[in-house]
Structures are given as structure tokens and as C-alpha cells.
Design a protein around this motif. Structure first.
Motif, short mmCIF file in Angstrom:
data_model
loop_
_atom_site.label_atom_id
_atom_site.label_comp_id
_atom_site.label_asym_id
_atom_site.label_seq_id
_atom_site.Cartn_x
_atom_site.Cartn_y
_atom_site.Cartn_z
N UNK A 43 67.22 75.67 55.45
CA UNK A 43 68.20 74.60 55.66
C UNK A 43 67.91 73.49 54.68
N UNK A 44 68.90 73.15 53.89
CA UNK A 44 68.75 72.08 52.91
C UNK A 44 69.25 70.79 53.54
N UNK A 45 68.35 69.85 53.78
CA UNK A 45 68.71 68.58 54.42
C UNK A 45 68.96 67.45 53.42
N UNK A 46 68.99 67.78 52.15
CA UNK A 46 69.26 66.72 51.18
C UNK A 46 70.72 66.30 51.30
N UNK A 47 70.99 64.97 51.16
CA UNK A 47 72.38 64.51 51.31
C UNK A 47 73.25 65.02 50.16
N UNK A 48 74.47 65.40 50.48
CA UNK A 48 75.41 65.88 49.48
C UNK A 48 76.02 64.69 48.74
N UNK A 49 76.31 64.86 47.48
CA UNK A 49 76.95 63.76 46.76
C UNK A 49 78.38 63.55 47.25
N UNK A 50 78.86 62.34 47.19
CA UNK A 50 80.21 62.03 47.68
C UNK A 50 81.28 62.54 46.72
N UNK A 51 80.95 62.67 45.44
CA UNK A 51 81.91 63.21 44.48
C UNK A 51 81.15 63.93 43.37
N UNK A 53 80.08 67.65 41.12
CA UNK A 53 79.55 68.98 41.48
C UNK A 53 78.26 68.87 42.29
N UNK A 54 78.06 69.83 43.14
CA UNK A 54 76.86 69.89 43.95
C UNK A 54 75.76 70.56 43.14
N UNK A 55 74.55 70.00 43.12
CA UNK A 55 73.47 70.64 42.37
C UNK A 55 73.08 71.97 43.02
#
Length: 166
Positions: A43-51, A53-55
Motif C-alpha cells: 500500500x502506497x501511502x504517499x499523497x497523490x499530486x493534485x494535478x 502525472x503520477x510518479x
């Protein structure tokens, strides 16, 4: 655990030395070379960027194919290859049969046709020898009835029809 010093290499171990050596061998054999994973999910708990591409996130995959699945795959490949070989063989045979001439077919079939004719003649002779000649001798008057009477009765669910020739 270090092995115990031995006075001479050709002498057998004592009970104490044998027990210590057995413990050392078992401890060395059961030392894990790789630590066992403690979970089978990630489970990846790092916050997703708001805008944007996702790393990418590394997702390690170490699948082990069961032996029965590998055997089934190998068997299906073998069956496929075998059916291709049978198909090629059938094509070659049928291609050879397609190029057969009429004279060749007649020459091959003449002995079979002769044997069939001989078997038919023998069968007819045996069947005629076993049957007596029919004796169809009719004596007496012949009458022809052309009157048809019909009676019909119905009672409940069942019905009955009777045709009488007189």
C-alpha cells in the motif's frame, strides 16, 4: 558457534562434541539467506499530486508457476505441434490421392471387385440350394367383399371404432 577443537583427525567424536557439531550444522542450515516477506500486499501511502502525472511506484512481482501449470503448457505445445504434423501428413497423402489416374484406380480395384463377385456368386448358390421351391396352389372358391360397416362407441374419455368387412 565455533567447532570444538579435536585432538586428532582420525579419532571419532565424543558424544559432547557430536552434539555441539550437530547444533552448529543445524543452525547454519536454517539461517535464512533472504528475509521472508511479512506481507503479500503493498500500500502506497504517499499523497497523490493534485494535478499532473503520477510518479511511478515500484511493484515487485515474484511469481512462481506451479509444476502442473508448466506441465499443461508443455503438453499443449506438444499436442499443437503433433496436430500440425498430422495435418501436413494428411495433406501430402490427400495430394497424392488427388493425382491418381483412373487407370491406376481400376488396376488396384480389379482384384477386390473379382473377390466380391466370387463371394456374391457363392452366396447366391448356397441360398438357392437351401430354399425349397415355393408351392402356391390355390383351390376353392374366391369371394370378394366390398361392404364395410363401421360401428363407433364413445363412453367418457375412451372411444372405440370397429370396422367390419362383410
Amino acid at each position: 558457534m565455533e567447532p570444538l577443537p579435536r585432538p586428532a583427525a582420525h579419532l571419532p567424536l565424543t558424544d559432547r562434541e557430536a552434539a555441539a557439531e550437530a547444533e552448529r550444522i543445524l543452525a547454519a542450515a536454517y539461517q535464512p539467506s533472504h528475509p521472508a516477506p511479512n506481507s503479500t500486499h503493498y500500500r502506497d501511502d504517499t499523497p497523490l499530486p493534485t494535478h499532473g502525472p503520477t510518479p511511478p511506484v515500484p511493484q515487485p512481482d515474484h511469481r512462481i508457476v506451479p509444476a502442473w501449470a508448466a506441465g499443461t503448457a508443455v503438453a499443449s505445445i506438444g499436442v499443437g505441434a503433433g496436430s500440425v504434423g498430422l495435418g501436413c501428413c494428411a495433406r501430402l497423402v490427400l495430394q497424392g490421392l488427388a493425382s491418381v489416374t483412373l487407370y491406376g484406380v481400376l488396376m488396384v480395384s480389379i482384384p477386390f471387385a473379382g473377390a466380391a463377385i466370387v463371394a456374391t456368386v457363392i452366396g447366391c448358390a448356397v441360398s438357392k440350394a437351401r430354399k425349397p421351391a415355393p408351392k402356391n396352389i390355390y383351390e376353392g372358391p374366391v369371394t370378394q367383399n366390398t361392404v364395410v360397416t363401421q360401428t363407433s362407441t364413445q363412453r367418457g374419455m375412451f372411444s372405440r371404432t370397429r370396422n367390419d368387412l362383410r
